[in-house]
Write a protein that holds these residues in place. Structure first.
Motif, PDB file in Angstrom:
ATOM      1  N   ALA A 146       0.837  -1.198   0.000  1.00 46.51           N
ATOM      2  CA  ALA A 146       0.000   0.000   0.000  1.00 46.51           C
ATOM      3  C   ALA A 146       0.869   1.244   0.000  1.00 46.51           C
ATOM      4  N   THR A 147       0.263   2.377  -0.337  1.00 46.47           N
ATOM      5  CA  THR A 147       0.999   3.634  -0.326  1.00 46.47           C
ATOM      6  C   THR A 147       1.324   4.082   1.084  1.00 46.47           C
ATOM      7  N   VAL A 148       0.639   3.522   2.075  1.00 44.18           N
ATOM      8  CA  VAL A 148       1.029   3.730   3.466  1.00 44.18           C
ATOM      9  C   VAL A 148       2.055   2.654   3.810  1.00 44.18           C
ATOM     10  N   GLN A 149       3.222   3.051   4.312  1.00 38.77           N
ATOM     11  CA  GLN A 149       4.326   2.108   4.442  1.00 38.77           C
ATOM     12  C   GLN A 149       4.306   1.335   5.757  1.00 38.77           C
ATOM     13  N   TYR A 150       3.124   1.144   6.300  1.00 37.26           N
ATOM     14  CA  TYR A 150       3.016   0.416   7.550  1.00 37.26           C
ATOM     15  C   TYR A 150       2.031  -0.734   7.399  1.00 37.26           C
ATOM     16  N   ALA A 181      -5.447   2.948  11.581  1.00 34.45           N
ATOM     17  CA  ALA A 181      -4.994   3.836  10.507  1.00 34.45           C
ATOM     18  C   ALA A 181      -4.016   3.145   9.558  1.00 34.45           C
ATOM     19  N   GLN A 182      -3.285   2.160  10.049  1.00 38.00           N
ATOM     20  CA  GLN A 182      -2.315   1.465   9.216  1.00 38.00           C
ATOM     21  C   GLN A 182      -2.957   0.339   8.403  1.00 38.00           C
ATOM     22  N   ARG A 183      -4.267   0.180   8.536  1.00 35.42           N
ATOM     23  CA  ARG A 183      -5.027  -0.790   7.760  1.00 35.42           C
ATOM     24  C   ARG A 183      -5.896  -0.078   6.722  1.00 35.42           C
TER      25      ARG A 183
END
Length: 237
Positions: A146-150, A181-183
């Motif tokens: 994902a574009t979120v790196q977590y 938020a990381q999901r």
């Protein structure tokens, strides 16, 4: 960086950042559509949706936030029901997404990525989402980015060969031990599901794209009925 995984499980690197060249241009109908190894983008799903927000904190495994943290195998007897169900021939989703497929590799081995963009104005949680699609048989490398790196995803997963060189793949994306938020994927943000294997002329990139059905978990029931229906296996992390 993204660490490849095999059918024995997913490494922690699956949650690394995805920075595909041309993602933003493609979502907007840019020139990347001319690339023979990348399909045009298609869209599906409603512009608005209602998604329940889970209670609980990371690692509280008895709380809804961690509803997909643990899983088991669901073996079924006889032929898998996906083989007798109507084939999906147009991208389908219960939330607003655009999707395209890209391939990198050669005639012997390569990697496909299903790239999705949240086309709604709402934040989408991909936790417990189920993907069903058709692709060349024998994938040995698959994962979520994902574009979120977590994030810390794993999978409930199954390959069902059709006998024509292609297979149906069923995968539920299951997060654990990270905040909500990381999901999540915000408006305009992208995420992908990838798999590797040997190309097969029995199916084109466009047919792969159009075969995919995405089902987000909107009611905190974890899409449990789907994974049990198809008899998925839980991959170790």
């Amino acid at each position: 960086m993204h660490v490849p995984s095999n059918k024995r499980g997913l490494g922690a690197g699956l949650a690394t950042v995805l920075l595909l060249a041309g993602v933003a241009a493609f979502a907007g109908g840019g020139s990347a559509a001319a690339d023979p190894n990348t399909t045009s983008a298609v869209s599906a799903g409603p512009a608005g949706f209602t998604q329940a927000v889970p209670a609980g904190q990371p690692s509280q495994y008895n709380q809804p936030l961690e509803r997909c943290a643990n899983g088991v195998n669901y073996p079924i007897s006889g032929a898998n029901p996906v083989l007798s169900e109507p084939a999906t021939t147009q991208f389908a989703s219960n939330v607003g997404l655009s999707e395209y497929v890209t391939f990198s590799g050669n005639q012997y081995y390569g990697n496909w990525q299903f790239v999705f963009t949240n086309t709604t104005s709402q934040v989408l949680s991909t936790d417990c989402a189920v993907l069903v699609f058709r692709a060349p048989s024998g994938s040995d490398n698959h994962g979520y980015t994902a574009t979120v790196q977590y994030g810390h995803p794993q999978q409930d997963y199954l390959e069902v060969p059709r006998g024509d060189g292609t297979s149906y793949y069923i995968a539920r994306i299951d997060f654990h031990d990270v905040p909500l938020a990381q999901r999540q994927v915000g408006p305009g943000q992208s995420f992908s599901y990838s798999l590797g294997g040997a190309p097969n002329s029995a199916i084109t990139l466009a047919q792969m794209r159009d075969s995919l059905k995405f089902t987000a978990d909107l009611d905190l029931k974890a899409n449990q009925a789907l994974v049990q229906h198809y008899g998925t296996n839980r991959l170790t992390n």
